[in-house]
Design a protein around this motif. Sequence first.
Motif, mmCIF file in Angstrom:
data_model
loop_
_atom_site.group_PDB
_atom_site.id
_atom_site.type_symbol
_atom_site.label_atom_id
_atom_site.label_comp_id
_atom_site.label_asym_id
_atom_site.label_seq_id
_atom_site.Cartn_x
_atom_site.Cartn_y
_atom_site.Cartn_z
ATOM 1 N N ALA A 68 16.811 -14.249 30.220
ATOM 2 C CA ALA A 68 17.159 -14.862 31.333
ATOM 3 C C ALA A 68 18.478 -14.293 31.705
ATOM 4 C CB ALA A 68 17.092 -16.364 31.612
ATOM 5 N N LEU A 69 19.359 -14.230 30.528
ATOM 6 C CA LEU A 69 20.766 -13.815 30.616
ATOM 7 C C LEU A 69 20.899 -12.302 31.026
ATOM 8 C CD1 LEU A 69 22.609 -15.832 27.817
ATOM 9 C CD2 LEU A 69 22.824 -16.231 30.369
ATOM 10 N N GLY A 70 19.915 -11.612 30.309
ATOM 11 C CA GLY A 70 19.759 -10.103 30.568
ATOM 12 C C GLY A 70 19.414 -9.736 31.816
ATOM 13 N N ALA A 71 18.551 -10.670 32.609
ATOM 14 C CA ALA A 71 18.100 -10.285 33.876
ATOM 15 C C ALA A 71 19.044 -10.800 35.048
ATOM 16 C CB ALA A 71 16.747 -10.968 34.233
ATOM 17 N N ALA A 83 20.055 -14.042 47.660
ATOM 18 C CA ALA A 83 19.627 -12.648 47.287
ATOM 19 C C ALA A 83 19.657 -12.354 45.840
ATOM 20 C CB ALA A 83 20.140 -11.544 47.995
ATOM 21 N N GLN A 84 20.879 -12.835 45.174
ATOM 22 C CA GLN A 84 21.094 -12.696 43.832
ATOM 23 C C GLN A 84 20.179 -13.556 43.007
ATOM 24 O OE1 GLN A 84 25.386 -12.408 42.481
ATOM 25 N NE2 GLN A 84 25.618 -12.952 44.969
ATOM 26 N N LEU A 85 19.844 -14.625 43.498
ATOM 27 C CA LEU A 85 18.974 -15.753 42.712
ATOM 28 C C LEU A 85 17.638 -14.951 42.636
ATOM 29 C CD1 LEU A 85 18.513 -18.271 41.223
ATOM 30 C CD2 LEU A 85 18.323 -19.345 43.501
ATOM 31 N N VAL A 86 17.213 -14.728 43.908
ATOM 32 C CA VAL A 86 15.524 -14.367 44.069
ATOM 33 C C VAL A 86 15.481 -12.950 43.046
ATOM 34 C CG1 VAL A 86 14.073 -13.190 45.545
ATOM 35 C CG2 VAL A 86 15.298 -15.131 46.161
ATOM 36 N N GLU A 87 16.602 -12.002 43.214
ATOM 37 C CA GLU A 87 16.276 -10.646 42.442
ATOM 38 C C GLU A 87 16.564 -11.016 40.839
ATOM 39 O OE1 GLU A 87 15.058 -7.222 42.170
ATOM 40 O OE2 GLU A 87 15.386 -8.093 43.925
ATOM 41 N N GLY A 88 17.439 -12.094 40.567
ATOM 42 C CA GLY A 88 17.410 -12.135 39.128
ATOM 43 C C GLY A 88 16.046 -12.919 38.568
ATOM 44 N N LEU A 89 15.511 -14.016 39.369
ATOM 45 C CA LEU A 89 14.381 -14.522 39.238
ATOM 46 C C LEU A 89 13.085 -13.504 38.709
ATOM 47 C CD1 LEU A 89 14.287 -17.793 41.126
ATOM 48 C CD2 LEU A 89 14.604 -17.733 38.982
ATOM 49 N N VAL A 90 13.122 -12.577 39.672
ATOM 50 C CA VAL A 90 11.848 -11.613 39.877
ATOM 51 C C VAL A 90 12.094 -10.539 38.625
ATOM 52 C CG1 VAL A 90 10.778 -9.556 41.072
ATOM 53 C CG2 VAL A 90 11.461 -11.793 42.031
ATOM 54 N N LEU A 179 -3.648 -5.638 43.684
ATOM 55 C CA LEU A 179 -3.788 -6.862 42.945
ATOM 56 C C LEU A 179 -2.990 -6.360 41.630
ATOM 57 C CD1 LEU A 179 -7.119 -8.450 43.799
ATOM 58 C CD2 LEU A 179 -4.888 -8.928 44.788
ATOM 59 N N ALA A 180 -2.460 -5.469 41.476
ATOM 60 C CA ALA A 180 -1.546 -5.187 40.104
ATOM 61 C C ALA A 180 -0.252 -6.046 40.074
ATOM 62 C CB ALA A 180 -0.939 -3.705 40.157
ATOM 63 N N GLU A 181 0.331 -6.127 38.739
ATOM 64 C CA GLU A 181 1.105 -7.126 38.579
ATOM 65 C C GLU A 181 2.336 -6.862 39.266
ATOM 66 O OE1 GLU A 181 3.804 -8.197 34.544
ATOM 67 O OE2 GLU A 181 1.404 -8.253 34.460
ATOM 68 N N ALA A 182 2.828 -5.603 39.698
ATOM 69 C CA ALA A 182 3.950 -5.348 40.447
ATOM 70 C C ALA A 182 3.847 -5.751 41.764
ATOM 71 C CB ALA A 182 4.364 -3.808 40.589
ATOM 72 N N ASP A 183 2.579 -5.840 42.452
ATOM 73 C CA ASP A 183 2.404 -6.522 43.600
ATOM 74 C C ASP A 183 2.600 -7.962 43.781
ATOM 75 O OD1 ASP A 183 1.656 -4.147 45.314
ATOM 76 O OD2 ASP A 183 -0.059 -3.907 43.853
ATOM 77 N N PHE A 184 2.421 -8.677 42.671
ATOM 78 C CA PHE A 184 2.639 -10.004 42.491
ATOM 79 C C PHE A 184 4.023 -10.390 42.510
ATOM 80 C CE2 PHE A 184 -1.928 -10.240 41.846
ATOM 81 C CZ PHE A 184 -2.391 -11.343 42.585
ATOM 82 N N HIS A 185 4.876 -9.331 41.739
ATOM 83 C CA HIS A 185 6.311 -9.519 41.586
ATOM 84 C C HIS A 185 6.811 -9.473 43.197
ATOM 85 C CE1 HIS A 185 6.270 -7.690 37.512
ATOM 86 N NE2 HIS A 185 5.750 -8.920 37.408
#
Length: 198
Positions: A68-71, A83-90, A179-185
């Motif tokens: 989590a710290l690294g992301a 925007a920062q929060l959403v990007e960090g979570l994804v 339906l690939a993982e990246a699409d769910f991201h």
Amino acid sequence: MTPIRHNSRDDAVLDAARDCVLAVGVRRTTLTDVARRAGVSRMTIYRRWPDVRALVGDVMTREWVAVALGAAPEPDSAVPVRAQLVEGLVEGLRAFREHPLLRKILDVDPELLLPYLVDRRGASQNALLEVLIDAVRRGHEDGSVRADHPVRQARSVLLVVQSFALSLRTMTDDADPELAEADFHDELRHILERTLAP
């Protein structure tokens, strides 16, 4: 959220426990194996951890808080908190799902995670909630996050991200390129944006 601090002996034991779990899974890991790999006595481990599950719990907390710290993006006052929060979570979700410890546990010992999904929060979840609550409050201040109860909002966001983190492979489909993982991201990014937007 600050990194989990351990002394060097604890780190050696946690490293050894992680390596044992990666090699054989949680159920087949013993404190004797961990002690041998760490170069310490079993009594040294027993003084700190009563059993393998407690030890593995500390390994998971250390590893996943580090993910989590690294992301987390570097704070940038020019970018809205949402925007920062959403990007960090994804990004955190992506890194978490690629983490070898999570992959091994999901493949071999998924029941280890069940208590943290249906019964109680673990240390890593509480650490993540601290970060989320702080970010939501800062988002209230800059107007980028919908004003509401910050603790409830943070817990709701964690529930959403947690479901993607642990159940995503049940929804992907190799036969359908959309339906690939990246699409769910991308879908998670959209859900979080809509959930947090004013």
